[in-house]
Motif scaffolding. Structure first.
Motif, short mmCIF file in Angstrom:
data_model
loop_
_atom_site.label_atom_id
_atom_site.label_comp_id
_atom_site.label_asym_id
_atom_site.label_seq_id
_atom_site.Cartn_x
_atom_site.Cartn_y
_atom_site.Cartn_z
N ALA A 134 60.03 49.06 3.18
CA ALA A 134 60.40 47.82 3.86
C ALA A 134 61.76 48.01 4.50
CB ALA A 134 60.44 46.66 2.87
N THR A 135 61.87 47.62 5.78
CA THR A 135 63.14 47.75 6.49
C THR A 135 63.42 46.48 7.28
OG1 THR A 135 62.03 48.78 8.38
CG2 THR A 135 62.96 50.26 6.74
N ASP A 136 64.70 46.19 7.51
CA ASP A 136 65.08 45.04 8.32
C ASP A 136 64.77 45.28 9.79
OD1 ASP A 136 66.05 43.47 6.23
OD2 ASP A 136 68.03 44.41 6.32
N GLU A 137 64.94 46.51 10.23
CA GLU A 137 64.73 46.88 11.62
C GLU A 137 63.76 48.06 11.68
OE1 GLU A 137 68.58 47.72 13.19
OE2 GLU A 137 69.34 45.71 12.75
N GLU A 138 63.57 48.55 12.89
CA GLU A 138 62.70 49.72 13.06
C GLU A 138 63.22 50.89 12.23
OE1 GLU A 138 61.39 52.78 16.61
OE2 GLU A 138 62.05 50.78 17.13
N LEU A 139 62.33 51.60 11.59
CA LEU A 139 62.70 52.78 10.80
C LEU A 139 62.92 53.93 11.78
CD1 LEU A 139 63.11 54.04 7.98
CD2 LEU A 139 60.66 54.54 7.96
N THR A 140 64.15 54.13 12.21
CA THR A 140 64.45 55.12 13.24
C THR A 140 64.20 56.54 12.76
OG1 THR A 140 66.78 55.11 12.61
CG2 THR A 140 66.13 53.65 14.41
N ALA A 141 64.17 56.75 11.47
CA ALA A 141 63.95 58.10 10.93
C ALA A 141 62.47 58.45 10.79
CB ALA A 141 64.64 58.21 9.57
N ALA A 142 61.57 57.57 11.21
CA ALA A 142 60.14 57.79 10.98
C ALA A 142 59.66 59.13 11.51
CB ALA A 142 59.33 56.65 11.59
N ASP A 143 60.02 59.49 12.75
CA ASP A 143 59.55 60.76 13.30
C ASP A 143 60.10 61.95 12.51
OD1 ASP A 143 58.01 59.53 15.24
OD2 ASP A 143 59.54 59.72 16.81
N GLY A 144 61.35 61.86 12.09
CA GLY A 144 61.93 62.92 11.27
C GLY A 144 61.24 63.05 9.93
N ILE A 145 60.97 61.91 9.30
CA ILE A 145 60.27 61.91 8.01
C ILE A 145 58.90 62.56 8.17
CG2 ILE A 145 59.15 60.41 6.30
CD1 ILE A 145 61.56 58.45 6.77
N ILE A 146 58.17 62.15 9.20
CA ILE A 146 56.82 62.71 9.43
C ILE A 146 56.91 64.21 9.66
CG2 ILE A 146 54.89 62.74 11.06
CD1 ILE A 146 55.40 59.65 11.35
#
Length: 106
Positions: free
Chosen positions: A70-82
């Motif tokens: 759960a995040t307040d805003e867009e999870l900007t790290a999503a591509d890095g995590i993937i």
């Protein structure tokens, strides 16, 4: 809030069988999220998935792990995590869902 759900199959993309055990995969996921991407709270649970391999067209059934963040805003790290988890778990792809959600921590 936004709910980010990652569904990660555990079959190795090259051998199309599970090489890394489920507990080991959960540890890799947790360490990656906490230590590299500073994600401090998430939920992981085991599930079963069905996937058609892009590389061979084979339909496989595999143990999978779903991770909810759960995040307040867009999870900007999503591509890095993937990218990191695809490499560390040798995955062809990882499903990422983002939905608006009413989430409360009380």
């Amino acid at each position: 809030m936004k709910k980010n759900i990652f569904t990660i199959g555990l079959n190795d993309k090259d051998k199309e069988i599970q090489i890394i055990s489920t507990p080991e995969a959960k540890q890799i996921i947790a360490e990656t999220l906490i230590n590299k991407y500073d994600v401090f709270a998430f939920t992981m649970y085991e599930c079963a998935g069905v996937y058609r391999m892009n590389s061979t067209g084979a339909i496989i059934q595999e143990a999978s792990i779903r991770v909810e963040i759960a995040t307040d805003e867009e999870l900007t790290a999503a591509d890095g995590i993937i990218g990191e988890l695809k490499e560390r778990l040798n995955q062809e792809s990882i499903m990422h869902e983002v939905t608006e959600a009413n989430i409360y921590f009380k």
